[in-house]
Write a protein that holds these residues in place. Structure first.
Motif: not given
Length: 130
Positions: A83-107
């Motif tokens: 839940f923590i990591m899927s929420g983090a990934v979703w937050s990055h995606l919604v805010l249109r962050h770069s791949f570099g910012e989105t990748f760590p929580p996705f990993l």
């Protein structure tokens, strides 16, 4: 030649150790309220106190995942990580962050799922309903 059981154990331990290292390091950073992390959380629209909550949950989750026994607690820890990591990934995606910012929580999300899936039988909770 490695048998399937041995390969599964290797996958489990590699993914679990990387997951634990990632959760431990980010949890400590969150508890210490490192300036860059605090600024990042504020810019994402979250209150600063969420860092303490996430940091404590991550550290307790690492202990639960690594310590033998306490199988129900392990399931809760994996669920919390998911839940923590899927929420983090979703937050990055919604805010249109770069791949570099989105990748760590996705990993860390992927490592959570892989570790949970490949956990050995002695680390699985088996529920029997009567």
């Amino acid at each position: 030649m490695l048998n399937r059981n041995k390969v599964n154990k290797i996958i489990y331990w590699v993914s679990t150790l990387w997951l634990s290292l990632g959760m431990l390091s980010t949890g400590i950073v969150q508890l210490l309220r490192v300036k860059e992390d605090t600024d990042f959380i504020i810019n994402m629209g979250y209150p600063v106190y969420i860092l303490t909550i996430l940091g404590v949950w991550k550290l307790l989750g690492v202990v639960a995942v690594l310590v033998p026994r306490f199988l129900l607690l392990k399931e809760w820890a994996y669920a919390g990580f998911f839940f923590i990591m899927s929420g983090a990934v979703w937050s990055h995606l919604v805010l249109r962050h770069s791949f570099g910012e989105t990748f760590p929580p996705f990993l860390l999300l992927v490592l959570t799922v892989v570790s949970w899936y490949f956990r050995p039988a002695e680390r699985r909770l088996s529920l029997t309903f009567q």
